[in-house]
Design a protein around this motif. Structure first.
Motif, PDB file in Angstrom:
ATOM      1  N   SER A 179       0.976  -1.130  -0.086  1.00  9.44           N
ATOM      2  CA  SER A 179      -0.016  -0.059   0.063  1.00  9.44           C
ATOM      3  C   SER A 179       0.939   1.384  -0.038  1.00  9.44           C
ATOM      4  O   SER A 179       0.472   2.308  -0.363  1.00  9.44           O
ATOM      5  CB  SER A 179      -0.763  -0.045   1.272  1.00  9.44           C
ATOM      6  OG  SER A 179      -0.174  -0.141   2.249  1.00  9.44           O
TER       7      SER A 179
ATOM      8  N   LYS B 298      -1.200   2.124  -3.777  1.00 10.00           N
ATOM      9  CA  LYS B 298      -2.155   3.177  -3.438  1.00 10.00           C
ATOM     10  C   LYS B 298      -3.141   3.394  -4.567  1.00 10.00           C
ATOM     11  O   LYS B 298      -4.388   3.674  -4.073  1.00 10.00           O
ATOM     12  CB  LYS B 298      -1.173   4.537  -3.528  1.00 10.00           C
ATOM     13  CG  LYS B 298      -0.258   4.867  -2.151  1.00 10.00           C
ATOM     14  CD  LYS B 298       0.433   5.929  -2.321  1.00 10.00           C
ATOM     15  CE  LYS B 298       1.513   5.820  -1.242  1.00 10.00           C
ATOM     16  NZ  LYS B 298       2.443   7.105  -0.956  1.00 10.00           N
ATOM     17  N   PHE B 299      -2.730   3.294  -5.991  1.00  7.63           N
ATOM     18  CA  PHE B 299      -3.936   3.415  -6.661  1.00  7.63           C
ATOM     19  C   PHE B 299      -4.887   2.423  -6.696  1.00  7.63           C
ATOM     20  O   PHE B 299      -6.051   2.578  -6.689  1.00  7.63           O
ATOM     21  CB  PHE B 299      -3.410   3.292  -8.215  1.00  7.63           C
ATOM     22  CG  PHE B 299      -3.178   4.599  -8.687  1.00  7.63           C
ATOM     23  CD1 PHE B 299      -2.042   5.384  -8.392  1.00  7.63           C
ATOM     24  CD2 PHE B 299      -3.890   5.285 -10.017  1.00  7.63           C
ATOM     25  CE1 PHE B 299      -1.654   6.631  -9.017  1.00  7.63           C
ATOM     26  CE2 PHE B 299      -3.360   6.382 -10.736  1.00  7.63           C
ATOM     27  CZ  PHE B 299      -2.447   7.093 -10.040  1.00  7.63           C
TER      28      PHE B 299
ATOM     29  N   GLN C  74      -5.321   0.541  -3.621  1.00  4.86           N
ATOM     30  CA  GLN C  74      -6.347   0.965  -2.315  1.00  4.86           C
ATOM     31  C   GLN C  74      -7.292   1.888  -2.347  1.00  4.86           C
ATOM     32  O   GLN C  74      -8.258   1.942  -1.751  1.00  4.86           O
ATOM     33  CB  GLN C  74      -5.087   0.991  -1.263  1.00  4.86           C
ATOM     34  CG  GLN C  74      -4.335   0.062  -1.003  1.00  4.86           C
ATOM     35  CD  GLN C  74      -4.721  -1.042  -0.295  1.00  4.86           C
ATOM     36  OE1 GLN C  74      -5.891  -1.022   0.520  1.00  4.86           O
ATOM     37  NE2 GLN C  74      -4.438  -2.380  -0.629  1.00  4.86           N
ATOM     38  N   ASP C  75      -6.729   3.121  -3.202  1.00  2.00           N
ATOM     39  CA  ASP C  75      -7.566   4.131  -3.510  1.00  2.00           C
ATOM     40  C   ASP C  75      -9.003   3.967  -4.582  1.00  2.00           C
ATOM     41  O   ASP C  75      -9.846   4.715  -4.492  1.00  2.00           O
ATOM     42  CB  ASP C  75      -7.004   5.578  -3.979  1.00  2.00           C
ATOM     43  CG  ASP C  75      -5.979   5.944  -3.072  1.00  2.00           C
ATOM     44  OD1 ASP C  75      -5.900   5.541  -1.641  1.00  2.00           O
ATOM     45  OD2 ASP C  75      -5.078   6.626  -3.197  1.00  2.00           O
ATOM     46  N   GLY C  76      -8.795   2.797  -5.018  1.00  2.00           N
ATOM     47  CA  GLY C  76     -10.055   2.472  -5.693  1.00  2.00           C
ATOM     48  C   GLY C  76      -9.762   3.084  -7.313  1.00  2.00           C
ATOM     49  O   GLY C  76     -10.654   3.071  -8.028  1.00  2.00           O
ATOM     50  N   LYS C  77      -8.517   3.882  -7.749  1.00  2.00           N
ATOM     51  CA  LYS C  77      -8.353   4.243  -8.766  1.00  2.00           C
ATOM     52  C   LYS C  77      -8.226   3.142  -9.781  1.00  2.00           C
ATOM     53  O   LYS C  77      -8.408   3.386 -11.053  1.00  2.00           O
ATOM     54  CB  LYS C  77      -7.176   5.323  -8.896  1.00  2.00           C
ATOM     55  CG  LYS C  77      -7.324   6.340  -8.054  1.00  2.00           C
ATOM     56  CD  LYS C  77      -6.191   7.308  -8.102  1.00  2.00           C
ATOM     57  CE  LYS C  77      -6.281   8.676  -7.012  1.00  2.00           C
ATOM     58  NZ  LYS C  77      -4.858   9.379  -6.801  1.00  2.00           N
TER      59      LYS C  77
ATOM     60  N   LYS D 183      -9.151  -0.819 -10.371  1.00  2.00           N
ATOM     61  CA  LYS D 183     -10.135  -2.049  -9.852  1.00  2.00           C
ATOM     62  C   LYS D 183      -9.962  -3.171 -10.468  1.00  2.00           C
ATOM     63  O   LYS D 183      -9.773  -3.314 -11.942  1.00  2.00           O
ATOM     64  CB  LYS D 183     -11.677  -1.471  -9.821  1.00  2.00           C
ATOM     65  CG  LYS D 183     -12.012  -0.254  -9.206  1.00  2.00           C
ATOM     66  CD  LYS D 183     -13.415  -0.109  -9.201  1.00  2.00           C
ATOM     67  CE  LYS D 183     -13.817   1.023  -8.217  1.00  2.00           C
ATOM     68  NZ  LYS D 183     -15.435   1.437  -8.385  1.00  2.00           N
TER      69      LYS D 183
END
Length: 546
Positions: A319, A325-326, A328-331, A333
C-alpha cells in the motif's frame, strides 16, 4: 569535401545473416553485423595531449546503374547521395522495397491460411479474429487450455477490465495473455509486456512474433543496437522487455515515450517476482509503473493492466507503493480470475532425500545414473554450478549436460535453451540457478532436482513447476541435509497447503554406494586440480607482467 560526425549520426546498414546459425557458433556474444561505407576512423587531438576517435565522412561519387528492361519490377536507376544525407528517391525506393517484401510475406501467410477450415475449431466462441484463429491452428495449437478459456471468455465480455490472473505453472498462461492482447489491439494501438528475466522475455517474444511484429528490449545485448531498434517502433505492435533495460531506454528515448502513450494494455508476467510478496517492489519496475500511472494514464484513459502469476494475490500489493495506492484508493479496480495456486497434484510426485551435506554430490550422481529423461538440477550457488557442470561431464560422457545461470553471457544462456539442444534432447541434464525457475516453458521435463533446499515457498513452487506441465506427469525431489531439515519442513507444510500434495521420503539405494562415491571423488578432485593449475598459471602470468 569531408565532414566529421558523431557515432550516432552514422548511417549503418544491416548485413543479413539468415544462413548463419549464430546461436550455436562460438561467436562470443556476436548477434548482428552492420556495415558502413565512406567513413574513415581518425585520431583527433584534444586538450592536454589527449587523443580521441573521430569519424570522417566523405562524399561518395554518384553511381548510375544500368536500368533493367520494362519487365523489371522496380526501376534500379539511383543516385547515391553523400552518406549522411539519403536522397528522397533512394529513401522512397527502400520504403517501397520493404513494403513489397512485407506484402509478399503477408500474401504467403494468407494463401496458406486460406486452406485452414476453422468452422469447427475449438477456438471459436472467444471473439478471436479469423486470421488469428487460423495462425493458431497452423501453429499446432488445436484447442485452448483451461486458463486460456477462462481469460479469453472473461475478456471477450469485459475488454477494458484490469485483471489479476492466478494460474498454475505450465498451464499455458503465455498464450492466455498473448492472444487477447493481439486480438484487442486496433491499428494505432500498442501493447507492453514486462517479464522479470531475459530468458522469459525472449520466450514470450518468440510466441508474440508468431502473430505480429514485436520488439525485444532486454539486458545482455548491446545497448546501442537496441537504441537503433527504437527508431522502428512505429512498425511494432508489441514491446517485450525486462524492467532494467526498459527503464534505461525510456529515460533517454523520445520514441519509447511516444510508444508508451499509445499503449492500451500492460501485461506483467510472473508478477509476484516484480511486486515481491515481501512488500518490496522491484525498483525499476516501480519507476515504470509510476510513469504509466502519473503520465500515460492522464493522456490515455483506456490503459489497463493484466497481471499474471502463480502465487500473487491482491492483498500482496504494498500500500506504500505508487501502484498499491492506486489499488487501495480504488483508482484501479481489479478482477481476480483463474486458480489461486497450482492444481497439478494428479500429475506430480514430490520427494525428499535426507543425507549429509558432504554426501549430496555422490547421492546426486547415483540418482542421475539411475534416472533417464530430461532432468533439471537447481543449485543455490553459481560457483557450485560452474564446478558441477565439469564434474558431471566427466561422469556422464555419453549424456548431454548443459548449464544456465545469471553470470553467463546472454548468448550462452539462450544457447542452453535453443532448439535441438536441451529441449530437444530426450536424455539430458540442465544444471541451473533460479534464472530458469521463472516461467520458462521448457517442454517435457521429467524430473526437477533441488540440490539445495529452496530459499522460500515461491521458489519451491516455481522450480517444481518446470515439470508436470500441461498434461504431462513429473517428479520433484529435494536433497535435504541435517542443517536444512527445519527450513524444509516449513516449506513442505506450506506446499501441502497450497498444492494439496504431501512430500514423501525417498531413499537412495545404498548398494554399490562406495563405487559411486569413489567415482564422484575422482571426478571432483580432477576438476579441482585443473582449476588449481589454471589459477597458478594466471598468477604466474600476472607476476611476469609486473
Amino acid at each position: 569535401m569531408s565532414k566529421f560526425v558523431k557515432e550516432k549520426e552514422l548511417q549503418w546498414k544491416k548485413v543479413e545473416l539468415d544462413e548463419i546459425d549464430h546461436m550455436n557458433m562460438d561467436l562470443d556474444g556476436f548477434y548482428m553485423l552492420e556495415e558502413i561505407d565512406g567513413v574513415d576512423v581518425v585520431k583527433l587531438d584534444q586538450a592536454g595531449g589527449l587523443k580521441t576517435i573521430g569519424f570522417e565522412m566523405k562524399n561518395i561519387k554518384a553511381k548510375k546503374k544500368k536500368s533493367k528492361s520494362a519487365w523489371s519490377v522496380t526501376d534500379t536507376t539511383e543516385i547515391e547521395a553523400p552518406l549522411h544525407v539519403e536522397s528522397e528517391d533512394q529513401e522512397e525506393n527502400e520504403i517501397n522495397k520493404e513494403k513489397d517484401a512485407e506484402e509478399l510475406e503477408e500474401n504467403k501467410i494468407i494463401e496458406s491460411n486460406d486452406e485452414i477450415d476453422i468452422t469447427n475449431s475449438s477456438w471459436q466462441g472467444y471473439d478471436l479474429n479469423e486470421k488469428l484463429t487460423k495462425q493458431l491452428i497452423k501453429g499446432g495449437y488445436i484447442e485452448p487450455t483451461m486458463i486460456q478459456q477462462t481469460v479469453l471468455s472473461y475478456l471477450s465480455n469485459n475488454p477494458y477490465a484490469n485483471i489479476l490472473v492466478g494460474s498454475e505453472t505450465g498451464s499455458g498462461k503465455t498464450l492466455a495473455f498473448v492472444l487477447p492482447l493481439i486480438n484487442l489491439l486496433s491499428t494505432n494501438q500498442t501493447g507492453l509486456i514486462i517479464a522479470p528475466t531475459r530468458e522469459l522475455a525472449t520466450q514470450i517474444s518468440q510466441v508474440v512474433s508468431i502473430f505480429t511484429k514485436a520488439t525485444l528490449l532486454i539486458g545482455g545485448i548491446s545497448l546501442e543496437k537496441q537504441r537503433r531498434l527504437l527508431s522502428h517502433l512505429d512498425e511494432t505492435k508489441v514491446v517485450i522487455a525486462t524492467p532494467g533495460r526498459f527503464w534505461d531506454l525510456l529515460c533517454e528515448s523520445e520514441e519509447l515515450k511516444e510508444f508508451l502513450i499509445k499503449v492500451q494494455i500492460l501485461v506483467v508476467d510472473e508478477a509476484d517476482r516484480l511486486f515481491y510478496k515481501t512488500k518490496k517492489i522491484n525498483e525499476e519496475f516501480e519507476k515504470i509503473l509510476k510513469y504509466l500511472l502519473e503520465v500515460v494514464l492522464n493522456k490515455n484513459k483506456k490503459l489497463r493492466f493484466w497481471l499474471f502469476s502463480a502465487t500473487i494475490q491482491l492483498a500482496d500489493f504494498d500500500s506504500d507503493s505508487c501502484f498499491g495506492k492506486f489499488v487501495q484508493d480504488g483508482k484501479l479496480k481489479f478482477k481476480q480470475i483463474g486458480s489461486k495456486a497450482a492444481t497439478i497434484k494428479d500429475r506430480l510426485s514430490v520427494f525428499k532425500v535426507e543425507c549429509l551435506e558432504e554426501r549430496k554430490g555422490c547421492f546426486l550422481y547415483k540418482y542421475l545414473h539411475e534416472k533417464t529423461g530430461r532432468i533439471i538440477v537447481f543449485f543455490n550457488s553459481i560457483k557450485l554450478i560452474e564446478k558441477y557442470i565439469l564434474v558431471l561431464k566427466k561422469l556422464f560422457k555419453s549424456r548431454k549436460i548443459y548449464s544456465l545461470h545469471a553470470k553467463q553471457k546472454q548468448k550462452d544462456r539462450l544457447s542452453a535453451l535453443e532448439k535441438n539442444r536441451f529441449e530437444k534432447n530426450e536424455d539430458a541434464i540442465l544444471i541451473c540457478s533460479d534464472v530458469a525457475a521463472r516461467g520458462l516453458d521448457i517442454a517435457n521435463v521429467d524430473v526437477v532436482v533441488h540440490f539445495h533446499v529452496p530459499r522460500n515457498i515461491d521458489v519451491y513452487l516455481h522450480r517444481t513447476g518446470r515439470t508436470a506441465r500441461l498434461d504431462k506427469v513429473g517428479e520433484s525431489i529435494v536433497f535435504v541435509s541435517p542443517k536444512e531439515h527445519s527450513a524444509f519442513d516449513k516449506l513442505a507444510k506450506m506446499f501441502e497447503i497450497q498444492v494439496g500434495l504431501k512430500v514423501q521420503k525417498h531413499s537412495i539405494e545404498m548398494n554399490n554406494i562406495k563405487k559411486f562415491q569413489k567415482e564422484f571423488n575422482l571426478a571432483f578432485d580432477s576438476v579441482k586440480e585443473t582449476e588449481s593449475k589454471k589459477y597458478s598459471k594466471s598468477s604466474i602470468s600476472e607476476m611476469e607482467l609486473e
